[in-house]
Design a protein around this motif. Structure first.
Motif, PDB file in Angstrom:
ATOM      1  N   VAL A 122      47.272  31.860  53.278  1.00  0.00           N
ATOM      2  CA  VAL A 122      48.541  32.572  53.128  1.00  0.00           C
ATOM      3  C   VAL A 122      48.570  33.269  51.773  1.00  0.00           C
ATOM      4  O   VAL A 122      48.957  34.440  51.657  1.00  0.00           O
ATOM      5  N   ALA A 123      48.122  32.566  50.740  1.00  0.00           N
ATOM      6  CA  ALA A 123      48.089  33.156  49.396  1.00  0.00           C
ATOM      7  C   ALA A 123      47.183  34.378  49.354  1.00  0.00           C
ATOM      8  O   ALA A 123      47.536  35.407  48.758  1.00  0.00           O
ATOM      9  N   ASP A 124      46.003  34.307  49.995  1.00  0.00           N
ATOM     10  CA  ASP A 124      45.089  35.450  50.007  1.00  0.00           C
ATOM     11  C   ASP A 124      45.778  36.708  50.526  1.00  0.00           C
ATOM     12  O   ASP A 124      45.589  37.803  49.986  1.00  0.00           O
ATOM     13  N   LEU A 125      46.559  36.574  51.596  1.00  0.00           N
ATOM     14  CA  LEU A 125      47.199  37.740  52.207  1.00  0.00           C
ATOM     15  C   LEU A 125      48.401  38.226  51.398  1.00  0.00           C
ATOM     16  O   LEU A 125      48.593  39.432  51.221  1.00  0.00           O
ATOM     17  N   LEU A 126      49.206  37.298  50.888  1.00  0.00           N
ATOM     18  CA  LEU A 126      50.411  37.719  50.176  1.00  0.00           C
ATOM     19  C   LEU A 126      50.101  38.188  48.759  1.00  0.00           C
ATOM     20  O   LEU A 126      50.850  38.984  48.188  1.00  0.00           O
ATOM     21  N   ILE A 127      48.996  37.742  48.184  1.00  0.00           N
ATOM     22  CA  ILE A 127      48.574  38.310  46.899  1.00  0.00           C
ATOM     23  C   ILE A 127      48.263  39.792  47.067  1.00  0.00           C
ATOM     24  O   ILE A 127      48.613  40.618  46.213  1.00  0.00           O
TER      25      ILE A 127
ATOM     26  N   ALA B   8      48.513  26.215  45.437  1.00  0.00           N
ATOM     27  CA  ALA B   8      47.352  26.430  46.300  1.00  0.00           C
ATOM     28  C   ALA B   8      46.371  27.374  45.625  1.00  0.00           C
ATOM     29  O   ALA B   8      46.770  28.270  44.875  1.00  0.00           O
ATOM     30  N   LEU B   9      45.086  27.172  45.919  1.00  0.00           N
ATOM     31  CA  LEU B   9      44.045  28.067  45.410  1.00  0.00           C
ATOM     32  C   LEU B   9      43.655  29.054  46.494  1.00  0.00           C
ATOM     33  O   LEU B   9      43.210  28.663  47.568  1.00  0.00           O
ATOM     34  N   ASN B  10      43.854  30.343  46.224  1.00  0.00           N
ATOM     35  CA  ASN B  10      43.348  31.349  47.149  1.00  0.00           C
ATOM     36  C   ASN B  10      41.848  31.497  46.931  1.00  0.00           C
ATOM     37  O   ASN B  10      41.350  31.274  45.830  1.00  0.00           O
ATOM     38  N   ARG B  11      41.115  31.877  47.973  1.00  0.00           N
ATOM     39  CA  ARG B  11      39.661  31.947  47.852  1.00  0.00           C
ATOM     40  C   ARG B  11      39.171  33.340  47.454  1.00  0.00           C
ATOM     41  O   ARG B  11      38.214  33.472  46.703  1.00  0.00           O
ATOM     42  N   GLU B  12      39.839  34.374  47.926  1.00  0.00           N
ATOM     43  CA  GLU B  12      39.333  35.735  47.738  1.00  0.00           C
ATOM     44  C   GLU B  12      39.584  36.269  46.332  1.00  0.00           C
ATOM     45  O   GLU B  12      38.751  36.958  45.762  1.00  0.00           O
ATOM     46  N   TRP B  13      40.752  35.960  45.767  1.00  0.00           N
ATOM     47  CA  TRP B  13      41.171  36.656  44.543  1.00  0.00           C
ATOM     48  C   TRP B  13      41.243  35.745  43.335  1.00  0.00           C
ATOM     49  O   TRP B  13      41.701  36.174  42.274  1.00  0.00           O
TER      50      TRP B  13
ATOM     51  N   VAL C 103      52.523  28.350  47.520  1.00  0.00           N
ATOM     52  CA  VAL C 103      52.864  28.899  48.836  1.00  0.00           C
ATOM     53  C   VAL C 103      52.831  27.778  49.872  1.00  0.00           C
ATOM     54  O   VAL C 103      52.219  26.732  49.655  1.00  0.00           O
ATOM     55  N   PRO C 104      53.453  28.001  51.027  1.00  0.00           N
ATOM     56  CA  PRO C 104      53.359  27.035  52.118  1.00  0.00           C
ATOM     57  C   PRO C 104      52.278  27.442  53.118  1.00  0.00           C
ATOM     58  O   PRO C 104      51.884  28.611  53.181  1.00  0.00           O
ATOM     59  N   ALA C 105      51.794  26.488  53.881  1.00  0.00           N
ATOM     60  CA  ALA C 105      51.044  26.830  55.087  1.00  0.00           C
ATOM     61  C   ALA C 105      52.008  27.491  56.069  1.00  0.00           C
ATOM     62  O   ALA C 105      53.212  27.255  56.027  1.00  0.00           O
ATOM     63  N   MET C 106      51.480  28.333  56.948  1.00  0.00           N
ATOM     64  CA  MET C 106      52.319  29.019  57.935  1.00  0.00           C
ATOM     65  C   MET C 106      51.620  29.059  59.287  1.00  0.00           C
ATOM     66  O   MET C 106      50.395  29.076  59.358  1.00  0.00           O
ATOM     67  N   ARG C 107      52.434  29.073  60.331  1.00  0.00           N
ATOM     68  CA  ARG C 107      51.907  29.389  61.656  1.00  0.00           C
ATOM     69  C   ARG C 107      52.417  30.773  62.035  1.00  0.00           C
ATOM     70  O   ARG C 107      53.614  31.041  62.000  1.00  0.00           O
ATOM     71  N   ILE C 108      51.465  31.654  62.357  1.00  0.00           N
ATOM     72  CA  ILE C 108      51.775  33.050  62.661  1.00  0.00           C
ATOM     73  C   ILE C 108      51.575  33.288  64.159  1.00  0.00           C
ATOM     74  O   ILE C 108      50.502  32.995  64.698  1.00  0.00           O
ATOM     75  N   SER C 109      52.574  33.819  64.809  1.00  0.00           N
ATOM     76  CA  SER C 109      52.448  34.163  66.229  1.00  0.00           C
ATOM     77  C   SER C 109      51.563  35.396  66.393  1.00  0.00           C
ATOM     78  O   SER C 109      51.656  36.353  65.612  1.00  0.00           O
ATOM     79  N   ASP C 110      50.700  35.372  67.385  1.00  0.00           N
ATOM     80  CA  ASP C 110      49.905  36.546  67.775  1.00  0.00           C
ATOM     81  C   ASP C 110      49.076  37.113  66.628  1.00  0.00           C
ATOM     82  O   ASP C 110      48.965  38.333  66.462  1.00  0.00           O
TER      83      ASP C 110
END
Length: 469
Positions: free
Chosen positions: A240-245, A438-443, A452-459
């Motif tokens: 989640v952190a990777d995407l929102l960063i 949380a530690l993001n991996r990409e950035w 950040v929290p874990a999330m469940r994303i539909s679709d």
């Protein structure tokens, strides 16, 4: 051999020299001192450990020319007193040949920190002692189980001094620690990963991390064929952190005002989406330099102007800002210049990101337990932008994707390439966990402080398969 001096003395001497520059219009001096300790391992064996130190001095000088106020910036490593005159002169020459700085302004009146003249702080091998102790036991267990562990632990303390010709004297000490570990088994046909951000490693438990790796490797014993498609997907907090960063990276007010980003009003340059609802989910996205565990620099100190920050703002406070409140876009990062340009209140960028929801409960395991059918991701990798106007991103899953049925992990599936927009994803958040560091991996090399929290994303769109492990 050049003479050494305390960092705050380099700042003062540099400013004194810069003040003699013809047509001088302002100078910022920034000194960083880094102290780093690291521990690395591979194939169940410690490989390297050590200490390092480094220093960087940045001079940003503005001069008045026939073109206007022009800025020159020069950075060097390992600078001593005898190097300063040449460094300052080089910055002045760069300014004299530069175009006019569009964000040129009087440097703000200077705030002076009481500890400005204090020495740098340093880390040492003792900060990694707990990691080393736990790692020794984890490596022994891995050898017995014919697993392999790879990874590293690193701790750095950066001390920053900022001085400006307007009188600012700021100092900040920034600790940063990361632990990343990959587990592999069965001739390395199975692989999984975990990581943690920390300030001092007192909250790190290597054996708990290893137990999680072992469980996910066991899940991979059952391989299930699954086609690409849209799936309800549990993203751990790091993903989640990777995407929102990335969302934060492209959220500056100027780019939105000029019609170039997902935060622009479609078909209407000169307007932004500030005030619009991005999602019905009550999510808040904020930055706060005083957030516990993610404390970071509370003032602007930059050697180059960008859409996010301006050299001419050096020394101003960077207080807490809320970017999205209960699903509504409330603010975008601005400098004094871009605030005036866009009409959006001044909100200097802050080097952390905090995402929360009043509905947050539990962690990724709890979201899995409430998932009827979907996927659990380990981590995301190689994230790149496809379309800035929608913030469509593409990237790869890595180190394990798992099929969930009836609230239980049934086995592993192939890795996928995904295509998703973090902004559109916010509309499809189906469940949210509790906020935690949380530690993001990409950035994480560039932007590591997230809660950040874990999330469940539909679709969630798993667009094609990936052959990576």
């Amino acid at each position: 051999m050049t003479r050494s001096a305390a960092s705050h003395e380099l700042v003062e001497r540099g400013l004194e020299l810069a003040g003699r520059t013809p047509a001088h219009a302002g100078t910022s001096m920034i000194v960083h001192e880094d102290s780093t300790a690291n521990l690395r391992w591979a194939c169940n064996t410690l490989t390297t450990n050590g200490m390092s130190t480094g220093q960087t001095v940045t001079v940003s000088t503005a001069v008045t020319t026939g073109r206007g106020v022009c800025l020159g910036t020069v950075s060097r490593k390992g600078v001593g007193v005898d190097d300063l005159e040449g460094l300052v002169a080089e910055a002045a020459r760069a300014a004299a040949s530069a175009p006019a700085a569009e964000d040129a302004a009087e440097l703000p009146d200077g705030r002076q920190d009481e500890d400005f003249a204090s020495a740098a702080e340093h880390t040492g091998p003792q900060v990694l002692q707990g990691v080393a102790d736990g790692l020794g036991e984890a490596l022994q267990q891995a050898r017995s189980a014919e697993r392999e562990l790879f990874g590293f632990a690193e701790h750095m303390i950066r001390t920053t001094w900022l001085g400006t010709s307007a009188g600012a004297r700021r100092r900040h000490v920034q600790p940063k620690g990361t632990l990343e570990m990959t587990g592999k088994s069965h001739q390395r046909t199975r692989s999984t990963y975990d990581g943690q951000y920390t300030r001092d490693f007192t909250d790190v438990d290597v054996l708990t991390m290893d137990a999680g790796l072992t469980q996910r490797l066991d899940w991979q014993a059952n391989r299930i064929e699954l086609e690409p498609g849209r799936y309800d997907t549990v993203l751990p907090a790091g993903s989640v952190a990777d995407l929102l960063i990335y969302l934060y990276f492209v959220s500056d007010a100027r780019s939105a005002f000029e019609g170039r980003t997902v935060f622009s009003t479609k078909g209407s340059a000169g307007r932004t989406r500030v005030g619009q609802r991005l999602t019905d989910v009550p999510l808040t996205i904020a930055s706060d330099p005083a957030y516990p565990g993610l404390e970071c620099q509370p003032f602007v100190a930059t050697g180059s102007s960008t859409p996010y920050e301006s050299v001419f703002d050096n020394g101003i406070d960077a207080p807490a800002s809320t970017w999205v409140r209960d699903g509504v876009l409330e603010a975008l990062p601005t400098s004094r210049y871009t605030s005036a340009m866009t009409g959006i209140d001044l909100h200097p960028a802050v080097d952390n990101l905090v995402v929360s929801s009043p509905d947050g409960r539990g962690g990724a395991d709890d979201l899995v337990a409430s998932t009827e059918r979907g996927l659990l991701v380990t981590s995301l990798w190689y994230i790149r932008e496809v379309d800035p106007t929608t913030l469509l991103l593409t990237g790869l899953t890595r180190d394990g994707v798992y099929l969930v049925e009836g609230g239980e992990v049934k086995g592993s599936v192939t890795n996928f390439r995904f295509n998703e927009s973090p902004v559109d994803m916010l509309r499809r958040v189906d469940a949210v966990g509790e906020t935690g560091i949380a530690l993001n991996r990409e950035w994480n090399e560039f932007f590591s402080r997230t809660a950040v929290p874990a999330m469940r994303i539909s679709d969630f769109n798993m667009s094609s398969t990936s052959q990576g492990t």
